[in-house]
Enzyme design. Structure first.
Site, PDB file in Angstrom:
ATOM      1  N   ARG A   1      18.839  -7.070 -15.409  1.00 36.43           N
ATOM      2  CA  ARG A   1      17.808  -6.906 -14.378  1.00 36.43           C
ATOM      3  C   ARG A   1      17.276  -5.480 -14.478  1.00 36.43           C
ATOM      4  O   ARG A   1      17.915  -4.630 -15.139  1.00 36.43           O
ATOM      5  CB  ARG A   1      18.365  -7.170 -12.991  1.00 36.43           C
ATOM      6  CG  ARG A   1      19.525  -6.277 -12.636  1.00 36.43           C
ATOM      7  CD  ARG A   1      20.106  -6.680 -11.272  1.00 36.43           C
ATOM      8  NE  ARG A   1      21.348  -5.936 -11.047  1.00 36.43           N
ATOM      9  CZ  ARG A   1      22.167  -6.178 -10.031  1.00 36.43           C
ATOM     10  NH1 ARG A   1      21.911  -7.153  -9.182  1.00 36.43           N
ATOM     11  NH2 ARG A   1      23.256  -5.452  -9.870  1.00 36.43           N
TER      12      ARG A   1
ATOM     13  N   GLY B   1      24.435 -11.261   2.594  1.00 35.07           N
ATOM     14  CA  GLY B   1      24.525 -12.191   3.722  1.00 35.07           C
ATOM     15  C   GLY B   1      24.540 -13.627   3.267  1.00 35.07           C
ATOM     16  O   GLY B   1      24.822 -14.538   4.029  1.00 35.07           O
TER      17      GLY B   1
ATOM     18  N   SER C   1     -14.902   9.446   9.739  1.00 37.86           N
ATOM     19  CA  SER C   1     -13.514   9.616   9.375  1.00 37.86           C
ATOM     20  C   SER C   1     -12.710   8.725  10.323  1.00 37.86           C
ATOM     21  O   SER C   1     -12.793   8.866  11.538  1.00 37.86           O
ATOM     22  CB  SER C   1     -13.108  11.074   9.517  1.00 37.86           C
ATOM     23  OG  SER C   1     -11.744  11.210   9.198  1.00 37.86           O
TER      24      SER C   1
ATOM     25  N   ARG D   1      26.472 -19.395  -8.732  1.00 35.02           N
ATOM     26  CA  ARG D   1      25.962 -18.173  -8.091  1.00 35.02           C
ATOM     27  C   ARG D   1      24.617 -18.451  -7.447  1.00 35.02           C
ATOM     28  O   ARG D   1      23.786 -19.158  -8.007  1.00 35.02           O
ATOM     29  CB  ARG D   1      25.752 -17.067  -9.128  1.00 35.02           C
ATOM     30  CG  ARG D   1      27.010 -16.500  -9.735  1.00 35.02           C
ATOM     31  CD  ARG D   1      26.630 -15.374 -10.689  1.00 35.02           C
ATOM     32  NE  ARG D   1      27.803 -14.654 -11.155  1.00 35.02           N
ATOM     33  CZ  ARG D   1      28.439 -14.885 -12.290  1.00 35.02           C
ATOM     34  NH1 ARG D   1      28.027 -15.865 -13.085  1.00 35.02           N
ATOM     35  NH2 ARG D   1      29.481 -14.171 -12.644  1.00 35.02           N
TER      36      ARG D   1
ATOM     37  N   MET E   1      25.788 -16.716   0.468  1.00 38.74           N
ATOM     38  CA  MET E   1      26.909 -17.042  -0.387  1.00 38.74           C
ATOM     39  C   MET E   1      26.643 -16.477  -1.761  1.00 38.74           C
ATOM     40  O   MET E   1      25.555 -16.609  -2.297  1.00 38.74           O
ATOM     41  CB  MET E   1      27.092 -18.554  -0.487  1.00 38.74           C
ATOM     42  CG  MET E   1      28.496 -18.879  -0.941  1.00 38.74           C
ATOM     43  SD  MET E   1      28.591 -20.426  -1.823  1.00 38.74           S
ATOM     44  CE  MET E   1      28.255 -19.853  -3.485  1.00 38.74           C
TER      45      MET E   1
ATOM     46  N   CYS F   1      -8.320  10.013   8.392  1.00 38.18           N
ATOM     47  CA  CYS F   1      -7.518  11.202   8.657  1.00 38.18           C
ATOM     48  C   CYS F   1      -6.376  10.895   9.613  1.00 38.18           C
ATOM     49  O   CYS F   1      -5.741  11.788  10.125  1.00 38.18           O
ATOM     50  CB  CYS F   1      -8.389  12.332   9.187  1.00 38.18           C
ATOM     51  SG  CYS F   1      -9.150  11.964  10.780  1.00 38.18           S
TER      52      CYS F   1
ATOM     53  N   TYR G   1     -12.215   9.015   0.593  1.00 35.88           N
ATOM     54  CA  TYR G   1     -11.018   9.842   0.508  1.00 35.88           C
ATOM     55  C   TYR G   1     -10.007   9.441   1.574  1.00 35.88           C
ATOM     56  O   TYR G   1     -10.351   8.785   2.554  1.00 35.88           O
ATOM     57  CB  TYR G   1     -11.351  11.331   0.655  1.00 35.88           C
ATOM     58  CG  TYR G   1     -11.847  11.727   2.018  1.00 35.88           C
ATOM     59  CD1 TYR G   1     -10.951  12.047   3.044  1.00 35.88           C
ATOM     60  CD2 TYR G   1     -13.205  11.770   2.291  1.00 35.88           C
ATOM     61  CE1 TYR G   1     -11.405  12.387   4.305  1.00 35.88           C
ATOM     62  CE2 TYR G   1     -13.670  12.117   3.548  1.00 35.88           C
ATOM     63  CZ  TYR G   1     -12.776  12.427   4.551  1.00 35.88           C
ATOM     64  OH  TYR G   1     -13.217  12.759   5.807  1.00 35.88           O
TER      65      TYR G   1
ATOM     66  N   LYS H   1      17.936 -13.825 -11.298  1.00 30.25           N
ATOM     67  CA  LYS H   1      19.060 -13.990 -12.216  1.00 30.25           C
ATOM     68  C   LYS H   1      18.811 -15.145 -13.184  1.00 30.25           C
ATOM     69  O   LYS H   1      18.948 -14.991 -14.397  1.00 30.25           O
ATOM     70  CB  LYS H   1      20.336 -14.246 -11.397  1.00 30.25           C
ATOM     71  CG  LYS H   1      21.595 -14.386 -12.254  1.00 30.25           C
ATOM     72  CD  LYS H   1      22.793 -14.865 -11.438  1.00 30.25           C
ATOM     73  CE  LYS H   1      23.325 -13.809 -10.511  1.00 30.25           C
ATOM     74  NZ  LYS H   1      24.264 -12.886 -11.214  1.00 30.25           N
TER      75      LYS H   1
ATOM     76  N   HIS I   1       4.116  13.429  19.062  1.00 32.55           N
ATOM     77  CA  HIS I   1       3.622  14.778  18.788  1.00 32.55           C
ATOM     78  C   HIS I   1       4.562  15.510  17.830  1.00 32.55           C
ATOM     79  O   HIS I   1       4.139  16.093  16.832  1.00 32.55           O
ATOM     80  CB  HIS I   1       3.494  15.547  20.108  1.00 32.55           C
ATOM     81  CG  HIS I   1       3.032  16.959  19.940  1.00 32.55           C
ATOM     82  ND1 HIS I   1       3.903  18.015  19.842  1.00 32.55           N
ATOM     83  CD2 HIS I   1       1.795  17.473  19.822  1.00 32.55           C
ATOM     84  CE1 HIS I   1       3.206  19.129  19.686  1.00 32.55           C
ATOM     85  NE2 HIS I   1       1.919  18.831  19.674  1.00 32.55           N
TER      86      HIS I   1
END
Lengths: 903, 903
Positions: free
Chosen positions: B362, B115, B787, B106, B117, B854, B874, B36, B478
């Site tokens: 923002r 959470g 892999s 602020r 102020m 993989c 890959y 801000k 699974h």
């Protein structure tokens, strides 16, 4: 030697001659010449009478195997020269009908290896030279007997003709003549048989028996080299970690004959007694015999010395009295060899017509008792140094003298075999449950506890039993680990065993053993025997104590023990442990009231319920710890906080569940639900170790309180400062340690301020996960010491459950995929690298971090050698392994890998 | 910015002023000034009308927390100067009874954080300045209303007085006056209430309400800083990986009022439509109101534009018509901001007496659809580059548009929650077994398969179902893995669920759902709802296609898919997969006749029996492979040989065992024995992967044959060269690969010589054990590709069973021990190091070794960013993740870590 061994090139020297007081090789060239060839060369050089000969090097073997069984170009010329040199020394010619040189051909690698072609004697005999031998020896029967023996041996080992075919012809010959003994056959009979042998061989092979001596020689050499790659030899090498590329050497040596008459003899001897270690010449001989007769057992060998004769109550004359001159020469040789080799020698000799010839010398195998006495006495005689004495004992062999052994003279009936999981022999009546074992032991019975596999619930029965037998599980199964820790004999994973608990019997094929019947197990050999087999109790000799004190003086690493109970801790101290490296707190939770409180804790609905149950356990844990601290009186004690998953503390059988529910005053359905919720697919990788501490900090809190209060109590009693080492298990991250250290520190400061005492303690962690090893640098910011849990580290690094590996690991070893069971000897390449990394990174963060190991590998000499290289501060092993570890640690410091050839 | 941020020292500048057309900070200083503050400074600098103010830096916060809530010495002086600067710009004085400056206070960190102020407005009011405000505004009611609001807000957020106590006094006041609305209270009424407020506060706190404006200011600042370490803020940070040491900044800014009359207003706006992405000004405003009124929902906000008014069918006038001048200014601001920030802005403004003031800007949050359109259009407008467009889309957000979603307007009744295991929303009737699911689906029903947990035996039911719900298991259980692979919605590990299969119902607390009843699951949110909830089918926009094509052009790594069946392979290709990185052959073994033959193989007594069973499987495997090769038409396909332990193929229920015995024509006792023998304590670390291949080479032999024969068949059909990549799972050593490669090579040469064709193929291995990673250099001598099986590598490196981790891993995340689920996002420090080591050592041995991954992490953007850093060739992931992986791989190549603030 290094210089000569370097000369491996196409321009290599392939043949090394010896004899006539000199030699081209020496004892240091075992890699190139094999053990036998190197020692023959050495004996020649130091002036001992050795029949001349030459050695074809192991490089010829490698060449032969790599190039389709062909030889180096220059080999033949070198061999011809060497052969000529023998001829010159002996004054006979190979293949000369009038004055034939006969030779033996023997394989001889760096390590002796059954399965390979061994020996061909009398090579060079044929239909013509046999006549020359008859004339020269003046004994036609001797000549033809030698000839037929040569043909038999050659045909069998070189040509592959089966042995029994010769025996049949001999039997037939004796029948024809109407006699029953070979000795009744005369020269002409053997001559006839030789003809029949040759005919039979030609029929079998489709080619005649080779009569050209050079042809005989080259084929024999080829057979030795080819046998290097036969299946038996390959399998043997795989099993004994002998690389294929070592190759074997071949020794060709002029024959000498111990069977040319009464002034001939042959014998074998040890320079000291290999059984007791006594410094006395020890051996046997036979007059008018060939070497094989001494070992074959057809004639009773006679003692070399009068002392030996007396000791054996033999009526046959000793060599010392029959051939005093020769004996005198031999005794001189004995002293020469011991001084030269600085170790007990196992020798072979032949006396040919009053002339002594040395055929072999090698390091003598000996019993462990003998090895200890020899090493200590040789050091006292200044023949070797104390360091050498320490280096010469195989640490693993100490197991023999630390545990009861089977009486070697007893008759045994083997029921089945399993893994030699924990050494020692034990007899007792069979019990199939821990409760039964405990009850029977309470009545004074010796018991063998037999289980499919054991679990922590069986601990009291294992304690009560003399030995443990399981049908399932490997060398590091629960049964094996716990039995070794307790010093109980154990045979594990006897796969043939079918255990029928309801019927209270076990069966192997068609043999059944009922509860209450007696069996004997040998945990060192893995055998299970029917009935009671007498055992011999171990006694520790003065030499053992002396050698161990030298070892203690030599080693850098400390040796601690893994011990959980005051009984085990006392045993550890007796075996020389310098601390406790692993005190598992969970084993304390299984007895009597404790397990009731433990289960109450697990079944509790909330933290308050758990705390109330833990409150009951606290005084018991405190008492245990206090006792342990008192026994160790200031020596370091590392206590591991609760490690196993909670389901291990709950039973699984219906009636047990009901019992638990009753005891905890809860609904049985609740117990069942809890058991179901705690079920894990892979408990090894589950909710255990510090993960429990994170979920239930109140458990570790109680344990920390028990430790600190016990330390204060024991400190007051012993007047020693007790500095507990608190170990957090299974950490993977620094954060886990931070959170739990906070709990421990808080308890410490509470206890300290309540008691008005300053508490000294360390908080460290097990490194037993690959991630922990990699993150050791970070973890060391919070952990004051590392103890490598190599069992779990091996399981995770290899992805190998030690409880399940039994299904395929033996096959992996047989196929040479793993050189040895990685749960027994540390996998240096994989697990070892993780340990190295952790040590390095841990030290980088915390220079003086204490590093130890408390996995099973802490008692394995090969692993201990590795731990020395990464600079651990201590190893910790089961109490009965402590002497082994002390010795192995000393050897590791001395930079030596193992002992000599002790059996 | 870098230069300024470096100035962290005791000589730091603590306060940064802005306003009056200039500023000491800028938008690049978010770390120091918070989002801000940095943006207020930036707007000031670029000439937008921003009420003057100043920012106390995050370093003040850190100082405050580290030094027992004290401030730097020089802070007060800096603040005084900054305050004076505001006073000068505004022309009012803080605390001046005649002309008071009022400010807002602020908090504003680098990330917005509930959470903490939040805001205090109108600070500076007291019994004297309120009169000044009344005079200046000419509105006593406004002044006293502002004053009482200030006291309420201040007392609540700074002093901790509970809100309801004020409400009660106001109610009481209205009762006294006999009115019902706040608006009916007049200046004097508020004045009275202010008195009562102060009295109540003094009674509560034992001290008077602070009336000194400076006192008010310092206390408000202290409250903001203190709130950084309150429990809610700490928990939030742990959950969102925000470091504690970031701290928060505090912004103090001159008040402007949108509620001083009809020429005042306040509003919020987006520079483009955040819902559709359309390039149109989008926002709401209220005349004569304060900012909180727009979002509070008490008055209906009005549209900013005429187009918006028309689209919303609103009757209330748009700002465009009510205040055309101001609207014109705002529209200019809009264009200025977009051009300046090069992204959609979310702004707040206030109009005070006809004067526009910007209070915040923002980056605007947006839907994924909007994000795609905005990124593509901005790139087409040349406002940003195509690379920036690619970098701005959160790959994970694509899940939203690839799967059905719940209709946001539907009413839902949540039954319970589980893990969001596989995205998509699905409705259907409940089936509790796979067979039932299949049968119902066969009748055209939509089915949700509900299981305690799934196993490979359930595959056919999972395929048949629209969604899967399990009571147990984590994100990589699974069920989760298979569902993601199949693109089925899945909620896993819904722990509250009690499934009673015999009773065919499930229960959550007191709500039961019977088989056949309808439920809806949202696999993206992890919710389970009663009844049918309408869903919206995904449609892929042109902008999606455009952006993906840009991404494909930008990325270095290839993207493959993990797919086992022709159906999945086709889906993978449709999603843009460039190959198959993992074809698990075992999933093929569970259907119909195959499982019968498979079980016959497992139950066979010897190799011959196994071979005969395998002969039946061969043609089926060949057909599958051929079809897959045909679909992929020359693209690479990596086939993994059989991996799971054999017991996974045998059932465990009595009646099933009997069925198997009947089918295999063996005794049920034999089946039972086999099941018992195959039982494993830790199957994850057991007899599986290549260990099966070593024990039963005939299995891999059959699979290799099926692969080669299929490759020839598919090659002939597609006229493409098929080069199968055969992958050996779970290797720990080079020897395993050597032995199995020999089997594969032998089969290849048999097939090739029989068919008279040259076969091209590669043999490689999974790296999924820590030991394999460490020994990669040696393994690469035999393996042509690696892999990384990161699921198993995570399990073993961490010692963490993914099936069991659900019991404690959530707790570990909550406590910040692990930053995220290591089965979802790769643990770079531990598992990542093993991957790095393996890549390095593998490449050292074999320069051109193909490297891929993989494991499940192949579809996770954060993990993909890591894989880019180690240079994998890959990544391979489940088909439905392929677009995510394509985008993430592109971002990884572009060196960017993630997208913008898309929701």
């Amino acid at each position: 030697m290094a210089k000569k061994a370097k000369g491996k090139s196409p321009a290599s020297k392939w043949v090394y001659g010896f004899g006539g007081g000199k030699a081209e090789g020496d004892a240091g060239m075992k890699e190139l010449l094999g053990g036998k060839g190197a020692n023959l060369a050495e004996m020649s050089t130091i002036g001992l009478p050795v029949p001349p000969g030459f050695t074809l090097t192991t490089e010829v073997c490698t060449y032969f195997e790599e190039r389709g069984q062909s030889y180096p170009d220059d080999l033949e010329a070198e061999l011809d020269l060497a052969l000529a040199s023998i001829e010159k020394i002996v004054g006979a010619k190979f293949g000369d009908p009038a004055n034939p040189l006969l030779v033996s051909v023997r394989s001889g690698g760096r390590a002796s290896m059954p399965g390979m072609m061994d020996t061909v004697l009398n090579l060079g005999l044929n239909d013509e030279t046999v006549e020359g031998l008859a004339t020269l020896s003046g004994d036609a029967r001797f000549a033809y007997d030698s000839y037929r023996r040569f043909i038999q041996m050659y045909a069998s080992v070189v040509l592959g003709v089966e042995h029994h075919q010769f025996e049949e012809l001999i039997e037939f010959g004796k029948d024809e003549k109407g006699v029953t003994l070979d000795t009744e056959l005369e020269a002409d009979d053997w001559k006839t048989l030789v003809g029949r042998f040759k005919a039979m061989i030609e029929e079998n092979l489709g080619m005649p028996f080779p009569l050209d001596p050079r042809d005989q020689l080259w084929r024999a050499i080829g057979a030795v080299f080819a046998s290097w790659m036969n299946q038996r030899a390959i399998t043997y090498r795989r099993l004994h970690n002998i690389p294929d590329d070592w190759g074997t050497a071949v020794n060709v040596q002029a024959m000498v004959f111990g069977n040319m008459g009464e002034n001939c003899a042959t014998g074998v001897a040890f320079t000291r007694n290999p059984s007791t270690g006594e410094n006395a010449f020890y051996g046997e001989y036979l007059v008018n015999a060939q070497g094989e007769d001494v070992v074959a057992g057809i004639r009773t060998p006679q003692n070399l010395t009068l002392a030996g004769k007396a000791a054996n109550k033999s009526k046959l004359p000793a060599m010392e009295e029959v051939m005093p001159d020769i004996f005198g020469q031999l005794d001189t040789v004995r002293r020469t060899l011991e001084t030269h080799y600085r170790d007990v020698q196992d020798i072979e000799f032949t006396v040919q017509k009053g002339m002594l010839w040395m055929l072999q010398t090698r390091t003598g195998k000996r019993t462990t008792q003998a090895a200890l006495r020899i090493a200590v006495e040789m050091a006292q005689e200044k023949l070797i140094t104390r360091e050498e004495a320490v280096a010469r004992i195989d640490p693993l062999a100490l197991d023999q003298i630390l545990h009861p052994t089977l009486d070697p003279n007893a008759n045994i009936t083997i029921l089945t075999r399993g893994l030699p999981a924990s050494p020692g022999a034990a007899s007792g009546i069979v019990a199939f449950t821990a409760d039964e074992a405990e009850a029977l032991a309470g009545k004074g019975e010796d018991v063998i506890l037999v289980r499919i596999e054991t679990s922590p619930e069986d601990i009291h029965g294992m304690h009560a039993a003399r030995g443990i037998l399981t049908a399932r599980g490997g060398m590091t199964s629960h049964a094996a680990v716990v039995a070794r820790g307790m010093g109980r004999a154990c045979v594990a994973g006897a796969g043939e065993l079918r255990i029928d608990i309801p019927a209270r019997q076990m069966t192997v094929r068609d043999v059944s053993v009922k509860a209450g019947e007696r069996i004997t197990i040998d945990g060192g050999a893995g055998t299970v025997m029917l009935g009671e087999v007498p055992t011999i109790q171990p006694t520790l000799s003065d030499e053992f104590e002396t050698l161990m004190s030298w070892a203690d003086g030599a080693r850098r690493m400390k040796v601690r023990a893994n011990a959980d109970t005051p009984v085990d801790v006392r045993a550890a101290l007796d075996f020389g442990a310098e601390g406790i490296g692993l005190c598992r707190t969970e084993h304390m939770f299984f007895e009597g009231e404790r397990i009731v409180a433990m289960r109450e804790m697990i079944l509790a609905e909330d933290e308050a319920g758990r705390r109330s149950a833990l409150q009951k356990i606290l005084p018991m844990q405190r008492r245990d710890f206090a006792e342990i601290f008192e026994i160790m009186a200031g020596l370091p004690v590392t206590i591991r906080l609760l490690d196993p998953p909670l389901h291990e503390f709950l039973p699984h059988q219906d009636h047990e569940l009901e019992e638990v529910a009753r005891a905890a005053e809860v609904d049985v359905a609740h117990v069942r639900r809890r058991v179901a919720r705690l079920y894990e697919t892979n408990p090894m990788l589950g909710h255990r170790g510090c993960r429990l501490g994170i979920t239930y900090p109140e458990i570790y809190e109680m344990q920390a309180r028990a430790i600190f209060e016990a330390a204060i109590e024991a400190g007051a009693k012993t007047k020693q400062t007790i500095v507990p080492e608190i170990m957090i298990p299974l950490a993977a991250t620094k954060a886990e340690i931070d959170i739990l250290k906070e709990v421990i520190d808080r308890v410490a400061s509470e206890v300290a301020s309540r008691e008005g005492i300053k508490l000294d303690y360390q908080v460290g962690t097990m490194i037993e996960l690959p991630r922990a090893a990699l993150r050791a640098g970070e973890i060391a910011k919070s952990a004051e010491f590392f103890s490598f849990g190599t069992n779990d580290l091996t399981q995770t690094a290899y992805g190998l459950s030690r409880d399940d590996a039994g299904n395929f690991l033996p096959d992996y070893q047989a196929k040479g995929i793993v050189p040895h069971d990685p749960f027994v000897t540390i996998d240096i390449d994989g697990v070892g690298e993780l340990i190295s990394i952790a040590c390095e990174r841990g030290r980088k963060t915390r220079k003086d971090i204490k590093l130890g190991i408390c996995g099973e590998h802490g008692g394995d000499p090969a692993s201990i050698a590795f731990f020395e290289t990464v600079g651990l501060d201590y190893v910790s092993c089961s109490p009965y392994r402590v002497p082994i570890a002390r010795l192995a640690a000393a050897q590791a410091t001395l930079g030596k890998k193992g002992g000599d050839g002790t059996a």
